[in-house]
Write a protein that holds these residues in place. Sequence first.
Motif, PDB file in Angstrom:
ATOM      1  N   ALA A  43       0.890  -1.104  -0.055  1.00 50.06           N
ATOM      2  CA  ALA A  43      -0.063  -0.067   0.037  1.00 50.06           C
ATOM      3  C   ALA A  43       0.835   1.382  -0.118  1.00 50.06           C
ATOM      4  CB  ALA A  43      -0.910   0.035   1.182  1.00 50.06           C
ATOM      5  N   LYS A  44       1.809   1.377   0.953  1.00 54.10           N
ATOM      6  CA  LYS A  44       2.874   2.497   0.921  1.00 54.10           C
ATOM      7  C   LYS A  44       3.478   2.641  -0.434  1.00 54.10           C
ATOM      8  CE  LYS A  44       3.237   2.685   5.959  1.00 54.10           C
ATOM      9  NZ  LYS A  44       4.219   2.687   7.024  1.00 54.10           N
ATOM     10  N   GLY A  45       3.908   1.478  -1.041  1.00 52.37           N
ATOM     11  CA  GLY A  45       4.646   1.623  -2.387  1.00 52.37           C
ATOM     12  C   GLY A  45       3.742   2.012  -3.418  1.00 52.37           C
ATOM     13  N   MET A  46       2.561   1.715  -3.312  1.00 52.12           N
ATOM     14  CA  MET A  46       1.400   2.089  -4.355  1.00 52.12           C
ATOM     15  C   MET A  46       1.264   3.589  -4.260  1.00 52.12           C
ATOM     16  SD  MET A  46      -2.518   0.871  -4.986  1.00 52.12           S
ATOM     17  CE  MET A  46      -2.209  -0.437  -6.211  1.00 52.12           C
ATOM     18  N   LEU A  47       1.115   4.061  -2.906  1.00 55.26           N
ATOM     19  CA  LEU A  47       1.124   5.552  -2.952  1.00 55.26           C
ATOM     20  C   LEU A  47       2.343   6.253  -3.261  1.00 55.26           C
ATOM     21  CD1 LEU A  47      -0.210   8.157  -1.514  1.00 55.26           C
ATOM     22  CD2 LEU A  47       0.861   7.432   0.729  1.00 55.26           C
ATOM     23  N   ALA A  48       3.478   5.770  -3.009  1.00 53.53           N
ATOM     24  CA  ALA A  48       4.546   6.536  -3.525  1.00 53.53           C
ATOM     25  C   ALA A  48       4.949   6.579  -4.926  1.00 53.53           C
ATOM     26  CB  ALA A  48       5.911   5.756  -2.930  1.00 53.53           C
ATOM     27  N   LEU A  49       4.189   5.479  -5.455  1.00 50.46           N
ATOM     28  CA  LEU A  49       4.358   5.392  -7.016  1.00 50.46           C
ATOM     29  C   LEU A  49       3.128   6.218  -7.581  1.00 50.46           C
ATOM     30  CD1 LEU A  49       4.915   1.595  -7.760  1.00 50.46           C
ATOM     31  CD2 LEU A  49       6.356   3.299  -8.548  1.00 50.46           C
ATOM     32  N   LYS A  50       2.122   6.378  -7.088  1.00 51.23           N
ATOM     33  CA  LYS A  50       1.027   7.099  -7.688  1.00 51.23           C
ATOM     34  C   LYS A  50       1.626   8.675  -7.469  1.00 51.23           C
ATOM     35  CE  LYS A  50      -3.298   8.134  -8.702  1.00 51.23           C
ATOM     36  NZ  LYS A  50      -3.212   9.688  -8.765  1.00 51.23           N
ATOM     37  N   GLN A  51       2.245   9.092  -6.296  1.00 48.76           N
ATOM     38  CA  GLN A  51       2.836  10.212  -6.285  1.00 48.76           C
ATOM     39  C   GLN A  51       3.914  10.689  -7.414  1.00 48.76           C
ATOM     40  OE1 GLN A  51       3.628  10.096  -2.020  1.00 48.76           O
ATOM     41  NE2 GLN A  51       1.529  11.099  -1.542  1.00 48.76           N
ATOM     42  N   ALA A  52       4.596   9.590  -7.682  1.00 48.14           N
ATOM     43  CA  ALA A  52       5.620   9.627  -8.627  1.00 48.14           C
ATOM     44  C   ALA A  52       5.207   9.455 -10.040  1.00 48.14           C
ATOM     45  CB  ALA A  52       6.547   8.449  -8.336  1.00 48.14           C
ATOM     46  N   GLY A  53       3.825   9.557 -10.484  1.00 49.65           N
ATOM     47  CA  GLY A  53       3.382   9.478 -11.716  1.00 49.65           C
ATOM     48  C   GLY A  53       2.800   8.130 -12.393  1.00 49.65           C
ATOM     49  N   ALA A  54       2.525   7.341 -11.403  1.00 48.50           N
ATOM     50  CA  ALA A  54       2.012   5.912 -12.186  1.00 48.50           C
ATOM     51  C   ALA A  54       0.514   6.050 -12.623  1.00 48.50           C
ATOM     52  CB  ALA A  54       2.069   5.147 -10.932  1.00 48.50           C
ATOM     53  N   LEU A  55       0.688   5.740 -13.668  1.00 47.10           N
ATOM     54  CA  LEU A  55      -0.511   5.876 -14.506  1.00 47.10           C
ATOM     55  C   LEU A  55      -1.867   5.288 -14.041  1.00 47.10           C
ATOM     56  CD1 LEU A  55       0.139   6.079 -18.435  1.00 47.10           C
ATOM     57  CD2 LEU A  55      -0.206   7.993 -16.940  1.00 47.10           C
ATOM     58  N   THR A  56      -1.744   4.101 -13.732  1.00 48.19           N
ATOM     59  CA  THR A  56      -3.100   3.165 -13.177  1.00 48.19           C
ATOM     60  C   THR A  56      -2.490   2.477 -11.824  1.00 48.19           C
ATOM     61  OG1 THR A  56      -3.270   2.535 -15.334  1.00 48.19           O
ATOM     62  CG2 THR A  56      -4.389   1.584 -14.081  1.00 48.19           C
ATOM     63  N   THR A  57      -3.514   2.737 -10.867  1.00 47.80           N
ATOM     64  CA  THR A  57      -3.311   2.119  -9.607  1.00 47.80           C
ATOM     65  C   THR A  57      -4.501   1.337  -9.335  1.00 47.80           C
ATOM     66  OG1 THR A  57      -3.845   4.099  -8.290  1.00 47.80           O
ATOM     67  CG2 THR A  57      -1.549   3.469  -8.578  1.00 47.80           C
ATOM     68  N   ILE A  58      -4.421  -0.003  -9.188  1.00 48.47           N
ATOM     69  CA  ILE A  58      -5.914  -0.907  -9.016  1.00 48.47           C
ATOM     70  C   ILE A  58      -5.652  -1.480  -7.956  1.00 48.47           C
ATOM     71  CG2 ILE A  58      -7.118  -2.654 -10.155  1.00 48.47           C
ATOM     72  CD1 ILE A  58      -5.790  -2.120 -13.043  1.00 48.47           C
ATOM     73  N   ALA A  59      -6.839  -1.580  -7.294  1.00 52.98           N
ATOM     74  CA  ALA A  59      -7.117  -2.440  -5.909  1.00 52.98           C
ATOM     75  C   ALA A  59      -7.952  -3.474  -6.187  1.00 52.98           C
ATOM     76  CB  ALA A  59      -7.383  -1.660  -4.604  1.00 52.98           C
ATOM     77  N   GLU A  60      -7.908  -4.777  -5.983  1.00 48.09           N
ATOM     78  CA  GLU A  60      -9.054  -5.724  -6.244  1.00 48.09           C
ATOM     79  C   GLU A  60     -10.208  -5.232  -5.186  1.00 48.09           C
ATOM     80  OE1 GLU A  60      -9.935 -10.440  -5.694  1.00 48.09           O
ATOM     81  OE2 GLU A  60      -7.886  -9.860  -5.607  1.00 48.09           O
ATOM     82  N   SER A  61     -11.593  -5.215  -5.372  1.00 48.57           N
ATOM     83  CA  SER A  61     -12.576  -5.110  -4.601  1.00 48.57           C
ATOM     84  C   SER A  61     -12.834  -6.024  -3.739  1.00 48.57           C
ATOM     85  CB  SER A  61     -13.805  -4.646  -5.646  1.00 48.57           C
ATOM     86  OG  SER A  61     -14.101  -5.891  -6.296  1.00 48.57           O
ATOM     87  N   GLU A  62     -13.549  -5.702  -2.534  1.00 48.94           N
ATOM     88  CA  GLU A  62     -13.729  -6.576  -1.463  1.00 48.94           C
ATOM     89  C   GLU A  62     -14.545  -7.809  -1.881  1.00 48.94           C
ATOM     90  OE1 GLU A  62     -15.270  -6.491   3.198  1.00 48.94           O
ATOM     91  OE2 GLU A  62     -15.620  -4.646   1.952  1.00 48.94           O
ATOM     92  N   GLU A  63     -15.368  -7.537  -2.816  1.00 51.11           N
ATOM     93  CA  GLU A  63     -16.455  -8.661  -3.389  1.00 51.11           C
ATOM     94  C   GLU A  63     -15.544  -9.874  -3.830  1.00 51.11           C
ATOM     95  OE1 GLU A  63     -18.262  -7.874  -7.674  1.00 51.11           O
ATOM     96  OE2 GLU A  63     -17.740  -6.061  -6.856  1.00 51.11           O
ATOM     97  N   THR A  64     -14.462  -9.908  -4.127  1.00 51.71           N
ATOM     98  CA  THR A  64     -13.764 -11.091  -4.769  1.00 51.71           C
ATOM     99  C   THR A  64     -12.447 -11.326  -3.910  1.00 51.71           C
ATOM    100  OG1 THR A  64     -12.382  -9.689  -6.469  1.00 51.71           O
ATOM    101  CG2 THR A  64     -14.604 -10.970  -7.093  1.00 51.71           C
ATOM    102  N   CYS A  65     -12.216 -10.662  -3.104  1.00 47.63           N
ATOM    103  CA  CYS A  65     -11.060 -10.873  -2.169  1.00 47.63           C
ATOM    104  C   CYS A  65     -11.334 -11.867  -1.194  1.00 47.63           C
ATOM    105  CB  CYS A  65     -10.634  -9.627  -1.409  1.00 47.63           C
ATOM    106  SG  CYS A  65      -9.566  -8.218  -2.355  1.00 47.63           S
ATOM    107  N   ILE A  66     -10.364 -13.227  -1.196  1.00 47.57           N
ATOM    108  CA  ILE A  66     -10.314 -13.913  -0.045  1.00 47.57           C
ATOM    109  C   ILE A  66      -9.992 -12.985   1.420  1.00 47.57           C
ATOM    110  CG2 ILE A  66      -9.024 -15.676   1.039  1.00 47.57           C
ATOM    111  CD1 ILE A  66     -10.613 -16.857  -0.911  1.00 47.57           C
TER     112      ILE A  66
END
Length: 367
Positions: free
Chosen positions: A309-332
């Motif tokens: 999660a922290k790595g995704m935040l840093a990448l988003k702030q560094a210009g990552a184009l797409t950040t995807i989180a799997e939705s709760e409905e299909t997560c184990i």
Amino acid sequence: MQPIDVLIVDDSVFMRRIISDLISEDTGFRVVGTAKNGREAIEMVKRLKPHVMTLDVEMPEMNGLEALRIIMKENPLPVIMLSSLTQEGASETIKALELGAVDFIGKPSGSISLDLHKVKESLLEKLHIAAGTNVSKLPKPFVAPAAPLKKVPVPAVVPPKMVERLQAESNTTFDHLVAIGTSTGGPRALHEVLSGIPGSFPAPVVIVQHMPPNFTKSLSQRLNTISGLHVVEAENGMVLESGMAYVAPGGYHMTIARNGTSSYKVHLSQEDPRAGHRPSVDVMFESLLPLKELKRHIVLMTGMGSDGAKGMLALKQAGALTTIAESEETCIVYGMPRAAVELKCVTHVLPQQEIARQLIHSVNTKI
């Protein structure tokens, strides 16, 4: 508070007793029955309606995989597999996870072993996690052709040496990179996502799945049979190619670095675990921060905790184009994706069966 009812399935009387004793030490559980093979397990699941089950793989009359396939179809419930720590055992475990098992516990020294006491803490933790999941909500895994086409044949009129040179240049030169992190429930989620990505995908895919050695190799081999991508367990120094997927080996951190001016390579290390994990999703994600010339697409799927999660935040702030989180409905386990959503660094929240489609769209969109 009502205890969690557990059914234990193992062909060894000794192992059934050991597992029962370990589980009974936690007052939150109640062992409601034991079965010696898959056929007995199917009947006891119907009759006892346990909340969770431990299931051995190799058993007489009906093995664990056959029983699991029937149980998940007729009376789905959370299942923890008991697996030997061998290459064959790892392969069977990967199949079980695809069929719907929540997680697995490795038998340290075979089916009859006092060493099982060493994994007591892990067993109880995984049983608690499993008991809180709803496996009946998950999509059915995609069933791929027996031999998916990996590459489009090159016309014979092109000189072979020129073909090799052009392929090497095109495969190692790309503008996009996909990075995926996952944990509990990940093999099934990766099966769903990678089976939807074609071999012509114009980007490499790098993957961290929390898993021990042996199991990541079996996982990559299994994923390679159902995906148009070439899926491999990563090796140190591998040069990234489009149309390829690289799974971090168990016990090693995987990072990506520039390889000269026009390509990128894998680096593996056994540095200290990060938040208990090696490989760590955060370690891999953070290695992508300097690679701003690439259009980065980042995915976090099912898993306990907050790794990535922290790595995704840093990448988003560094210009990552797409950040995807799997939705709760299909997560184990809706842990790692939830942590990213709470950090407000997610551009898309998607069920696992829609993630491949979004990645294809994002990579092929002209910007």
